[in-house]
Each structure stands twice: as C-alpha cells, then as structure tokens.
Design a protein around this motif. Structure first.
Motif, PDB file in Angstrom:
ATOM      1  N   ARG A 108      -6.258   1.562 -12.920  1.00 16.28           N
ATOM      2  CA  ARG A 108      -5.293   0.471 -12.782  1.00 16.28           C
ATOM      3  C   ARG A 108      -4.429   0.419 -14.022  1.00 16.28           C
ATOM      4  O   ARG A 108      -4.911   0.532 -15.135  1.00 16.28           O
ATOM      5  CB  ARG A 108      -6.027  -0.854 -12.621  1.00 16.28           C
ATOM      6  CG  ARG A 108      -5.101  -2.054 -12.536  1.00 16.28           C
ATOM      7  CD  ARG A 108      -5.856  -3.381 -12.494  1.00 16.28           C
ATOM      8  NE  ARG A 108      -6.867  -3.408 -11.458  1.00 16.28           N
ATOM      9  CZ  ARG A 108      -8.155  -3.657 -11.676  1.00 16.28           C
ATOM     10  NH1 ARG A 108      -8.600  -3.881 -12.892  1.00 16.28           N
ATOM     11  NH2 ARG A 108      -9.018  -3.674 -10.685  1.00 16.28           N
TER      12      ARG A 108
ATOM     13  N   THR B 176      -2.653   0.635  -4.336  1.00 19.88           N
ATOM     14  CA  THR B 176      -2.221  -0.732  -4.086  1.00 19.88           C
ATOM     15  C   THR B 176      -1.281  -1.107  -5.222  1.00 19.88           C
ATOM     16  O   THR B 176      -1.637  -0.975  -6.393  1.00 19.88           O
ATOM     17  CB  THR B 176      -3.422  -1.694  -4.061  1.00 19.88           C
ATOM     18  OG1 THR B 176      -4.343  -1.242  -3.055  1.00 19.88           O
ATOM     19  CG2 THR B 176      -2.978  -3.109  -3.751  1.00 19.88           C
TER      20      THR B 176
ATOM     21  N   LYS C 172      -3.758  10.175  -2.124  1.00 16.36           N
ATOM     22  CA  LYS C 172      -4.545   8.987  -2.470  1.00 16.36           C
ATOM     23  C   LYS C 172      -3.816   7.730  -1.987  1.00 16.36           C
ATOM     24  O   LYS C 172      -2.621   7.729  -1.763  1.00 16.36           O
ATOM     25  CB  LYS C 172      -4.733   8.881  -3.979  1.00 16.36           C
ATOM     26  CG  LYS C 172      -5.413  10.079  -4.597  1.00 16.36           C
ATOM     27  CD  LYS C 172      -5.407   9.961  -6.103  1.00 16.36           C
ATOM     28  CE  LYS C 172      -5.887  11.247  -6.738  1.00 16.36           C
ATOM     29  NZ  LYS C 172      -5.648  11.261  -8.165  1.00 16.36           N
TER      30      LYS C 172
ATOM     31  N   GLU D  79       0.864  -1.176   0.000  1.00 13.47           N
ATOM     32  CA  GLU D  79       0.000   0.000   0.000  1.00 13.47           C
ATOM     33  C   GLU D  79       0.906   1.233   0.000  1.00 13.47           C
ATOM     34  O   GLU D  79       1.820   1.330   0.803  1.00 13.47           O
ATOM     35  CB  GLU D  79      -0.895   0.022   1.237  1.00 13.47           C
ATOM     36  CG  GLU D  79      -1.831  -1.166   1.342  1.00 13.47           C
ATOM     37  CD  GLU D  79      -2.955  -1.137   0.335  1.00 13.47           C
ATOM     38  OE1 GLU D  79      -3.417  -0.045  -0.018  1.00 13.47           O
ATOM     39  OE2 GLU D  79      -3.372  -2.229  -0.106  1.00 13.47           O
TER      40      GLU D  79
ATOM     41  N   GLU E 260      -2.878   0.334  -8.638  1.00 16.13           N
ATOM     42  CA  GLU E 260      -4.332   0.497  -8.638  1.00 16.13           C
ATOM     43  C   GLU E 260      -4.753   1.540  -7.618  1.00 16.13           C
ATOM     44  O   GLU E 260      -4.211   1.601  -6.517  1.00 16.13           O
ATOM     45  CB  GLU E 260      -4.985  -0.839  -8.303  1.00 16.13           C
ATOM     46  CG  GLU E 260      -6.489  -0.803  -8.281  1.00 16.13           C
ATOM     47  CD  GLU E 260      -7.068  -2.179  -8.017  1.00 16.13           C
ATOM     48  OE1 GLU E 260      -7.758  -2.332  -6.998  1.00 16.13           O
ATOM     49  OE2 GLU E 260      -6.835  -3.093  -8.831  1.00 16.13           O
ATOM     50  N   ASN E 261      -5.724   2.371  -7.989  1.00  9.39           N
ATOM     51  CA  ASN E 261      -6.327   3.345  -7.093  1.00  9.39           C
ATOM     52  C   ASN E 261      -7.835   3.285  -7.286  1.00  9.39           C
ATOM     53  O   ASN E 261      -8.322   3.359  -8.400  1.00  9.39           O
ATOM     54  CB  ASN E 261      -5.815   4.762  -7.407  1.00  9.39           C
ATOM     55  CG  ASN E 261      -6.603   5.823  -6.666  1.00  9.39           C
ATOM     56  OD1 ASN E 261      -7.481   6.450  -7.229  1.00  9.39           O
ATOM     57  ND2 ASN E 261      -6.298   6.001  -5.406  1.00  9.39           N
ATOM     58  N   ASN E 262      -8.556   3.130  -6.175  1.00  5.48           N
ATOM     59  CA  ASN E 262     -10.012   3.088  -6.225  1.00  5.48           C
ATOM     60  C   ASN E 262     -10.543   4.309  -5.505  1.00  5.48           C
ATOM     61  O   ASN E 262     -10.400   4.433  -4.296  1.00  5.48           O
ATOM     62  CB  ASN E 262     -10.529   1.808  -5.573  1.00  5.48           C
ATOM     63  CG  ASN E 262     -12.024   1.660  -5.710  1.00  5.48           C
ATOM     64  OD1 ASN E 262     -12.744   2.632  -5.859  1.00  5.48           O
ATOM     65  ND2 ASN E 262     -12.486   0.431  -5.644  1.00  5.48           N
ATOM     66  N   SER E 263     -11.157   5.226  -6.247  1.00  3.88           N
ATOM     67  CA  SER E 263     -11.677   6.465  -5.663  1.00  3.88           C
ATOM     68  C   SER E 263     -13.088   6.298  -5.117  1.00  3.88           C
ATOM     69  O   SER E 263     -13.658   7.244  -4.598  1.00  3.88           O
ATOM     70  CB  SER E 263     -11.672   7.573  -6.714  1.00  3.88           C
ATOM     71  OG  SER E 263     -12.646   7.311  -7.712  1.00  3.88           O
ATOM     72  N   GLY E 264     -13.662   5.130  -5.241  1.00  6.71           N
ATOM     73  CA  GLY E 264     -15.042   4.903  -4.832  1.00  6.71           C
ATOM     74  C   GLY E 264     -15.989   4.922  -6.022  1.00  6.71           C
ATOM     75  O   GLY E 264     -16.980   4.230  -6.045  1.00  6.71           O
ATOM     76  N   GLU E 265     -15.677   5.751  -7.006  1.00  4.99           N
ATOM     77  CA  GLU E 265     -16.488   5.815  -8.219  1.00  4.99           C
ATOM     78  C   GLU E 265     -15.796   5.147  -9.402  1.00  4.99           C
ATOM     79  O   GLU E 265     -16.443   4.533 -10.238  1.00  4.99           O
ATOM     80  CB  GLU E 265     -16.778   7.278  -8.570  1.00  4.99           C
ATOM     81  CG  GLU E 265     -17.614   7.999  -7.543  1.00  4.99           C
ATOM     82  CD  GLU E 265     -17.808   9.462  -7.892  1.00  4.99           C
ATOM     83  OE1 GLU E 265     -17.528   9.845  -9.040  1.00  4.99           O
ATOM     84  OE2 GLU E 265     -18.236  10.212  -7.011  1.00  4.99           O
ATOM     85  N   VAL E 266     -14.487   5.299  -9.451  1.00  5.09           N
ATOM     86  CA  VAL E 266     -13.707   4.792 -10.582  1.00  5.09           C
ATOM     87  C   VAL E 266     -12.467   4.082 -10.048  1.00  5.09           C
ATOM     88  O   VAL E 266     -11.839   4.541  -9.100  1.00  5.09           O
ATOM     89  CB  VAL E 266     -13.262   5.951 -11.509  1.00  5.09           C
ATOM     90  CG1 VAL E 266     -12.357   5.457 -12.606  1.00  5.09           C
ATOM     91  CG2 VAL E 266     -14.465   6.672 -12.082  1.00  5.09           C
ATOM     92  N   THR E 267     -12.109   2.971 -10.668  1.00  3.76           N
ATOM     93  CA  THR E 267     -10.860   2.297 -10.339  1.00  3.76           C
ATOM     94  C   THR E 267      -9.882   2.545 -11.466  1.00  3.76           C
ATOM     95  O   THR E 267     -10.162   2.249 -12.624  1.00  3.76           O
ATOM     96  CB  THR E 267     -11.069   0.780 -10.162  1.00  3.76           C
ATOM     97  OG1 THR E 267     -11.969   0.568  -9.080  1.00  3.76           O
ATOM     98  CG2 THR E 267      -9.763   0.074  -9.879  1.00  3.76           C
TER      99      THR E 267
END
Length: 90
Positions: free
Chosen positions: A68, A18, A15, A9, A59-66
C-alpha cells in the motif's frame, strides 16, 4: 486529508489494485505518462493515469503481503513551496 474520494478497482500487471481517487484534484499520472500508454498498456502507472482524479491510496493484497502507498500531504498553490519539475518525470 478531508478530501472526498472514490474507491476504484484496477487490474494491471496481472494483479488487482484498490485505488482511492480524489476527483477534485488533478491526476499527476495523466500529466506525465500518456506517452507510455502506447508501450506499456498493462502497467499500473498507465492504469492510474486513466483515473478521473489524483490517486490518493493504492493497495494490492497478494494473500501473503499487502502493498500500500498513500498520499500523506497535498500542497495547495501558494503554500510557499515549489515542486521540482523533475518529480513529474516517469
């Protein structure tokens, strides 16, 4: 790709990312971006440069969009293709 990896992480630019890292491969970010570390300490690229191996997936997941990106092919020495050195410039 059949390489052993570690999941790490990383926090950068406010932001959480992973990252899957292949410790058995050199880290191309570390070869190119060490000078940038002084100027952009919170940059994702600088954080990737500090990892103990080659980042294979980020990878980053903003809650709305991933978001990668991942490495699909690793060329080994002697594969017959030379890498243009411009590819290693930041």
């Amino acid at each position: 790709l059949g390489l052993p990896t570690r999941r790490i992480e990383v926090r950068a630019e406010g932001k959480k990312f992973t990252v899957l890292v292949a410790p058995s491969l050199p880290n191309p970010y570390a070869m190119c971006l060490l000078n940038a570390a002084l100027e952009e300490a919170d940059s994702l690229h600088v954080k990737l440069a500090a990892l103990p191996g080659m980042p294979m997936q980020v990878e980053n997941n903003s809650g709305e969009v991933t978001m990668r990106w991942e490495v699909l092919v690793v060329k080994q020495p002697g594969d017959g293709e030379k890498v243009d050195q411009a590819a290693f410039k930041p």
